[in-house]
Motif scaffolding. Structure first.
Motif, short mmCIF file in Angstrom:
data_model
loop_
_atom_site.label_atom_id
_atom_site.label_comp_id
_atom_site.label_asym_id
_atom_site.label_seq_id
_atom_site.Cartn_x
_atom_site.Cartn_y
_atom_site.Cartn_z
N MET A 62 -4.47 -8.28 0.67
CA MET A 62 -3.81 -8.10 -0.63
C MET A 62 -2.33 -7.76 -0.38
SD MET A 62 -4.25 -8.06 -4.00
CE MET A 62 -6.00 -7.85 -4.30
N ARG A 63 -1.46 -8.33 -1.20
CA ARG A 63 -0.03 -8.06 -1.10
C ARG A 63 0.40 -7.11 -2.21
NH1 ARG A 63 3.07 -13.24 -1.54
NH2 ARG A 63 1.39 -13.85 -2.96
N PHE A 64 1.44 -6.30 -1.93
CA PHE A 64 1.87 -5.28 -2.87
C PHE A 64 3.39 -5.28 -3.06
CE2 PHE A 64 -2.21 -3.91 -1.27
CZ PHE A 64 -2.88 -3.57 -2.44
N SER A 65 3.78 -4.96 -4.28
CA SER A 65 5.17 -4.86 -4.67
C SER A 65 5.51 -3.40 -4.95
CB SER A 65 5.42 -5.72 -5.91
OG SER A 65 6.69 -5.45 -6.47
N ALA A 66 6.61 -2.92 -4.41
CA ALA A 66 7.06 -1.55 -4.67
C ALA A 66 7.83 -1.51 -5.99
CB ALA A 66 7.94 -1.07 -3.53
N ASN A 67 7.35 -0.69 -6.93
CA ASN A 67 8.10 -0.52 -8.17
C ASN A 67 9.18 0.54 -7.94
OD1 ASN A 67 8.84 0.61 -10.85
ND2 ASN A 67 7.48 -1.05 -11.52
N LEU A 68 10.42 0.09 -7.92
CA LEU A 68 11.53 0.96 -7.56
C LEU A 68 12.02 1.81 -8.72
CD1 LEU A 68 13.41 -1.56 -5.25
CD2 LEU A 68 11.65 0.12 -4.65
N GLY A 69 11.35 1.69 -9.87
CA GLY A 69 11.58 2.66 -10.93
C GLY A 69 10.98 4.00 -10.58
N PHE A 70 9.93 4.01 -9.75
CA PHE A 70 9.26 5.24 -9.33
C PHE A 70 9.41 5.52 -7.85
CE2 PHE A 70 5.94 4.86 -12.98
CZ PHE A 70 6.83 5.44 -13.87
N LEU A 71 9.40 4.49 -7.02
CA LEU A 71 9.47 4.66 -5.57
C LEU A 71 10.92 4.57 -5.11
CD1 LEU A 71 6.39 2.48 -4.50
CD2 LEU A 71 6.45 4.89 -5.19
N TRP A 72 11.33 5.52 -4.29
CA TRP A 72 12.72 5.60 -3.82
C TRP A 72 13.73 5.57 -4.97
CZ3 TRP A 72 9.46 2.01 -1.13
CH2 TRP A 72 9.04 2.47 0.14
N ASN A 73 13.36 6.17 -6.10
CA ASN A 73 14.27 6.11 -7.25
C ASN A 73 15.43 7.10 -7.14
OD1 ASN A 73 12.96 8.50 -7.81
ND2 ASN A 73 12.14 7.85 -9.79
N ILE B 87 -10.19 5.94 -10.44
CA ILE B 87 -10.38 4.50 -10.30
C ILE B 87 -10.63 4.14 -8.84
CG2 ILE B 87 -9.33 2.22 -10.59
CD1 ILE B 87 -7.70 3.30 -12.87
N ASN B 88 -11.64 3.35 -8.60
CA ASN B 88 -11.94 2.84 -7.25
C ASN B 88 -11.17 1.54 -7.06
OD1 ASN B 88 -12.95 1.81 -4.89
ND2 ASN B 88 -15.11 2.04 -5.45
N TYR B 89 -9.94 1.65 -6.57
CA TYR B 89 -9.11 0.46 -6.44
C TYR B 89 -9.58 -0.47 -5.33
CZ TYR B 89 -5.56 1.48 -9.93
OH TYR B 89 -4.90 1.67 -11.11
N ARG B 90 -10.29 0.02 -4.36
CA ARG B 90 -10.85 -0.90 -3.37
C ARG B 90 -11.79 -1.90 -4.05
NH1 ARG B 90 -10.06 0.13 1.98
NH2 ARG B 90 -9.09 2.12 2.51
N PHE B 91 -12.58 -1.41 -4.98
CA PHE B 91 -13.47 -2.30 -5.71
C PHE B 91 -12.69 -3.18 -6.69
CE2 PHE B 91 -16.06 -3.44 -9.35
CZ PHE B 91 -17.20 -3.96 -8.75
N ILE B 92 -11.80 -2.57 -7.46
CA ILE B 92 -11.06 -3.31 -8.49
C ILE B 92 -10.21 -4.42 -7.86
CG2 ILE B 92 -9.21 -3.15 -10.21
CD1 ILE B 92 -11.77 -1.91 -11.20
N LEU B 93 -9.48 -4.11 -6.82
CA LEU B 93 -8.60 -5.10 -6.21
C LEU B 93 -9.40 -6.19 -5.50
CD1 LEU B 93 -5.83 -2.71 -4.89
CD2 LEU B 93 -5.64 -4.29 -6.83
N SER B 94 -10.52 -5.84 -4.90
CA SER B 94 -11.38 -6.86 -4.30
C SER B 94 -11.92 -7.80 -5.37
CB SER B 94 -12.53 -6.21 -3.54
OG SER B 94 -12.05 -5.47 -2.44
N TYR B 95 -12.27 -7.23 -6.51
CA TYR B 95 -12.76 -8.03 -7.64
C TYR B 95 -11.67 -9.00 -8.11
CZ TYR B 95 -14.85 -9.06 -12.20
OH TYR B 95 -15.38 -9.69 -13.31
N MET B 96 -10.46 -8.51 -8.26
CA MET B 96 -9.36 -9.37 -8.67
C MET B 96 -9.11 -10.48 -7.65
SD MET B 96 -6.61 -6.57 -10.09
CE MET B 96 -6.88 -5.69 -11.65
N ARG B 97 -9.11 -10.11 -6.39
CA ARG B 97 -8.93 -11.11 -5.33
C ARG B 97 -10.00 -12.18 -5.39
NH1 ARG B 97 -10.84 -8.61 -0.18
NH2 ARG B 97 -12.77 -9.23 -1.23
#
Length: 254
Positions: free
Chosen positions: A1-12, A212-222
């Motif tokens: 899975m690939r991820f995007s950093a939202n810079l409104g919150f991260l390193w803001n 939220i169990n994101y391992r399950f949610i993101l696997s489902y989306m994938r």
């Protein structure tokens, strides 16, 4: 899975070009932001070129204090369209494929009519540049009074307008609070979804905490075919660097 950093919150706490470079160093696959307009587009474009990252999306301006966007405000049509023009022009300069257009705090039939008219305007402006226009329902705890309240409302608007540029921002954090049933709603709405964002619930912190169990949610989306980067739009409880322990395992295991 690939991820995007939202810079409104991260390193803001950093200038936007430096935040982009920090996201690259941390291993993110892309970046996104909220309101980049105080930074010259040329500086952002240079940081993106240097890192090879894409800025996936940015927001239209929020307007004055308490407005939280302009598109659904009947007395602010001219300002809403100026904000749309500004966002699309900035997105073109930095090669950003999506613009999230913010509705604002309002309600009623006139607001609905105004919102649709401004969304049509945004889509027509975006079309020559192949930019996607995103709309995002916000939960009533973080955004009390916001016009776009739930995925069902957003779905109805997207289907009513039937414009190819118009897509849903499926923010799992907001969806869990407003309607839950994340997997079934994601599957139903998948043809309309333009971007996905994640954060823990209820704290809106790093995604490997909370209910939220994101391992399950993101696997489902994938498994349903989602292949684009997922936006990490969460608030670190400490430094951004200290919050990134989830990133590599999620990238490698999902």
């Amino acid at each position: 899975m690939r991820f995007s950093a939202n810079l409104g919150f991260l390193w803001n706490d950093l200038p936007l070009p430096e935040a982009i470079r920090q996201a690259k160093a941390a291993g993110f696959d892309a970046v996104e932001c909220h309101w980049p307009y105080n930074t010259p587009a040329e500086d952002v474009a240079r940081a993106l070129a240097d890192t090879g990252l894409t800025m996936l999306g940015l927001n239209t301006r929020r307007g004055d204090a308490g407005e939280n966007g302009l598109l659904a405000l009947p007395d602010r049509v001219q300002d809403a369209r100026a904000a749309i023009d500004e966002a699309i022009a900035y997105a073109v300069k930095i090669k950003t494929p999506s613009v999230h257009v913010m509705a604002g705090n309002t309600s009623g039939d006139e607001a609905h009519k105004t919102y649709l008219e401004n969304l049509r305007y945004a889509c027509l402006k975006a079309r020559p540049h192949q930019i996607t226009i995103l709309i995002e329902p916000l939960n009533p705890y973080d955004a009390p009074g916001y016009f776009l309240k739930c995925a069902k409302q957003a779905e109805a608007i997207i289907r009513e307008l039937n414009l190819p540029e118009l897509r849903l921002m499926f923010d799992v954090y907001h969806q869990q609070i407003t309607g839950g049933d994340i997997c079934c709603n994601f599957k139903k709405l998948l043809p309309l979804i333009g971007h996905v964002q994640i954060a823990s619930v209820p704290e809106r912190s790093r995604p490997d905490t909370g209910e939220i169990n994101y391992r399950f949610i993101l696997s489902y989306m994938r498994d349903l075919g989602w292949q684009r980067p997922v936006g990490a739009e969460y608030r670190p409880t400490g430094t951004t660097e200290d919050s990134l322990g989830w990133l590599k395992p999620y990238q490698n295991e999902l």
